[in-house]
Write a protein that holds these residues in place. Sequence first.
Motif, mmCIF file in Angstrom:
data_model
loop_
_atom_site.group_PDB
_atom_site.id
_atom_site.type_symbol
_atom_site.label_atom_id
_atom_site.label_comp_id
_atom_site.label_asym_id
_atom_site.label_seq_id
_atom_site.Cartn_x
_atom_site.Cartn_y
_atom_site.Cartn_z
ATOM 1 N N VAL A 80 23.272 43.253 2.623
ATOM 2 C CA VAL A 80 22.446 44.135 3.441
ATOM 3 C C VAL A 80 23.362 45.059 4.229
ATOM 4 C CG1 VAL A 80 20.693 44.275 5.255
ATOM 5 C CG2 VAL A 80 20.684 42.342 3.658
ATOM 6 N N VAL A 81 23.115 46.351 4.143
ATOM 7 C CA VAL A 81 23.898 47.318 4.916
ATOM 8 C C VAL A 81 22.931 48.185 5.719
ATOM 9 C CG1 VAL A 81 25.732 47.349 3.190
ATOM 10 C CG2 VAL A 81 23.962 49.088 3.109
ATOM 11 N N GLY A 82 23.411 48.650 6.860
ATOM 12 C CA GLY A 82 22.577 49.489 7.710
ATOM 13 C C GLY A 82 23.260 50.798 8.016
ATOM 14 N N THR A 83 22.528 51.886 7.918
ATOM 15 C CA THR A 83 23.079 53.187 8.262
ATOM 16 C C THR A 83 22.979 53.365 9.768
ATOM 17 O OG1 THR A 83 20.921 54.219 7.850
ATOM 18 C CG2 THR A 83 22.503 54.199 6.035
ATOM 19 N N SER A 84 24.096 53.719 10.391
ATOM 20 C CA SER A 84 24.093 53.819 11.844
ATOM 21 C C SER A 84 25.253 54.670 12.322
ATOM 22 C CB SER A 84 24.197 52.424 12.473
ATOM 23 O OG SER A 84 24.271 52.507 13.874
ATOM 24 N N ALA A 85 25.007 55.437 13.359
ATOM 25 C CA ALA A 85 26.072 56.188 14.025
ATOM 26 C C ALA A 85 26.324 55.612 15.407
ATOM 27 C CB ALA A 85 25.688 57.666 14.127
ATOM 28 N N ARG A 86 25.708 54.473 15.691
ATOM 29 C CA ARG A 86 25.753 53.892 17.029
ATOM 30 C C ARG A 86 26.969 52.995 17.191
ATOM 31 N NH1 ARG A 86 20.662 50.389 18.496
ATOM 32 N NH2 ARG A 86 19.714 52.443 18.219
ATOM 33 N N SER A 87 27.729 53.181 18.272
ATOM 34 C CA SER A 87 28.811 52.262 18.598
ATOM 35 C C SER A 87 28.211 51.030 19.271
ATOM 36 C CB SER A 87 29.830 52.923 19.527
ATOM 37 O OG SER A 87 29.207 53.332 20.728
ATOM 38 N N ARG A 88 28.847 49.881 19.069
ATOM 39 C CA ARG A 88 28.297 48.627 19.548
ATOM 40 C C ARG A 88 29.258 47.940 20.504
ATOM 41 N NH1 ARG A 88 24.435 45.930 16.902
ATOM 42 N NH2 ARG A 88 25.540 43.975 17.250
ATOM 43 N N ARG A 89 28.669 47.170 21.418
ATOM 44 C CA ARG A 89 29.494 46.382 22.327
ATOM 45 C C ARG A 89 30.333 45.374 21.548
ATOM 46 N NH1 ARG A 89 27.097 42.544 27.203
ATOM 47 N NH2 ARG A 89 29.114 41.688 27.909
ATOM 48 N N VAL A 90 29.733 44.752 20.550
ATOM 49 C CA VAL A 90 30.459 43.862 19.648
ATOM 50 C C VAL A 90 30.645 44.619 18.337
ATOM 51 C CG1 VAL A 90 30.458 41.663 18.438
ATOM 52 C CG2 VAL A 90 29.457 41.820 20.726
ATOM 53 N N PRO A 91 31.845 45.104 18.044
ATOM 54 C CA PRO A 91 32.047 45.918 16.841
ATOM 55 C C PRO A 91 31.686 45.152 15.576
ATOM 56 C CG PRO A 91 33.948 46.041 18.300
ATOM 57 C CD PRO A 91 33.077 44.941 18.820
ATOM 58 N N TRP A 92 31.171 45.887 14.591
ATOM 59 C CA TRP A 92 30.756 45.327 13.304
ATOM 60 C C TRP A 92 31.597 45.989 12.208
ATOM 61 C CZ3 TRP A 92 27.425 41.819 14.980
ATOM 62 C CH2 TRP A 92 26.710 41.042 14.055
ATOM 63 N N ARG A 123 15.472 57.181 16.842
ATOM 64 C CA ARG A 123 16.446 56.288 17.491
ATOM 65 C C ARG A 123 17.142 55.327 16.527
ATOM 66 N NH1 ARG A 123 11.336 54.533 18.558
ATOM 67 N NH2 ARG A 123 10.893 52.298 18.378
ATOM 68 N N GLY A 124 16.934 55.472 15.260
ATOM 69 C CA GLY A 124 17.675 54.663 14.294
ATOM 70 C C GLY A 124 17.283 53.195 14.294
ATOM 71 N N LEU A 125 18.234 52.338 13.949
ATOM 72 C CA LEU A 125 18.020 50.896 13.880
ATOM 73 C C LEU A 125 18.349 50.262 15.232
ATOM 74 C CD1 LEU A 125 19.758 50.271 10.433
ATOM 75 C CD2 LEU A 125 17.303 50.116 10.863
ATOM 76 N N SER A 126 17.611 49.226 15.578
ATOM 77 C CA SER A 126 17.874 48.508 16.818
ATOM 78 C C SER A 126 19.106 47.609 16.642
ATOM 79 C CB SER A 126 16.670 47.648 17.208
ATOM 80 O OG SER A 126 16.516 46.575 16.283
ATOM 81 N N ASN A 127 19.645 47.123 17.750
ATOM 82 C CA ASN A 127 20.783 46.201 17.679
ATOM 83 C C ASN A 127 20.427 44.947 16.894
ATOM 84 O OD1 ASN A 127 22.647 47.762 19.092
ATOM 85 N ND2 ASN A 127 21.996 46.968 21.082
ATOM 86 N N GLU A 128 19.222 44.439 17.115
ATOM 87 C CA GLU A 128 18.797 43.241 16.395
ATOM 88 C C GLU A 128 18.755 43.495 14.889
ATOM 89 O OE1 GLU A 128 15.042 40.080 16.204
ATOM 90 O OE2 GLU A 128 14.991 41.779 17.581
ATOM 91 N N GLU A 129 18.248 44.641 14.487
ATOM 92 C CA GLU A 129 18.183 44.975 13.058
ATOM 93 C C GLU A 129 19.568 45.182 12.472
ATOM 94 O OE1 GLU A 129 13.851 47.104 13.727
ATOM 95 O OE2 GLU A 129 15.681 48.295 13.694
ATOM 96 N N LEU A 130 20.465 45.774 13.245
ATOM 97 C CA LEU A 130 21.830 45.973 12.764
ATOM 98 C C LEU A 130 22.555 44.644 12.577
ATOM 99 C CD1 LEU A 130 22.821 49.094 14.881
ATOM 100 C CD2 LEU A 130 22.671 48.987 12.385
ATOM 101 N N GLU A 131 22.145 43.625 13.325
ATOM 102 C CA GLU A 131 22.778 42.312 13.178
ATOM 103 C C GLU A 131 22.387 41.621 11.869
ATOM 104 O OE1 GLU A 131 22.237 39.818 16.578
ATOM 105 O OE2 GLU A 131 23.325 41.174 17.918
#
Length: 260
Positions: A80-92, A123-131
Amino acid sequence: MSRVQAKDIRIVLVEPSHPGNIGGTARAMKTMGLADLAIVNPGRFPDPQAVWRAAGAVDVVDAARVFDRVDEAIADCGWVVGTSARSRRVPWPVATVEQFSEQLAREDLGGKPVAVLFGREDRGLSNEELEWCNLHVVIPANPEYPSLNLAMAVQVVCYEISRALTRVANPDAGTEDPPSDDPPTNWDRSPATAADLAALYRHLSHVLSAIEFQNPKNPRLTMTRLRRMFTRIRPDQTEVAILRGVLTRIERSLARRPPR
C-alpha cells in the motif's frame, strides 16, 4: 516468480468530493492500461458528471467499487502506498513517483494487489490513512506551486507505473532509460496483506497495554513508530502469524499470573 502487472494495480480515491474527478481518474487510468478503481466514501457517486468526464472510460467508472473505509478498500493488498506532499512528525519511507514505479515493476507480491491511495482534493490523506501505507510517494513539482488536480496526479502516477511495467516486461525494447540491474523482490511466502497487518497492530496494542508498556488512554507515538517499522520491514504472512503466536502466548502467561 510473479511480478506485478497492470491488472494488480488498484487506484484508491479517498473521499473525493467532486464526481468529475472520479471520471477524470477513470480516463487517466484507462489511458495507461489500468482498470481497478476503488472509491472510499465519495461525496457524490454514482453521478452523471463522473460518466461525462470519463469519456471513453465509462467501463472503469461502472466497474468501480465503493467502500465505507480505507481499510476495507486495501484489505487484500500486499503493498500500500499513499500519495502525499505532507511532512510528518514521525518520518515515513518516501520515494518519488518514478522511484516507486521502478521498484513496483520488480516486486513479487504473489499476485496480491497494490493499492495507490489518493486523498481528498482539499487536504489529501489524513495521518491515520498515511499510516496504512508502506511508502509515501511524492510527485516532484514547482515548490512555489506544487498543487495538482486529483485526476492530473492520478495521470502522472499511472503514466510512471505503465512506463516502468513496460520497460521491465520488454527490456530489449530500447527505451530511453536503461532497466535497473537491481534484482526483483522474491520471497518464499506471500507478503502480509493490509488486513493481516491491521490485525497484528490491534493485537500488539492490546498486549502492550496489558503489560503496561503503553497507556491505552495516552499511547503517544508508540504504535505509530511500531507501524512504521513493520511497514518498512514488510513481513510475510508466516512472520505475522509467528508474531501473533508470540503475543497469544504472552496473553496466556498473563492470564495464569495470580492477581496482585
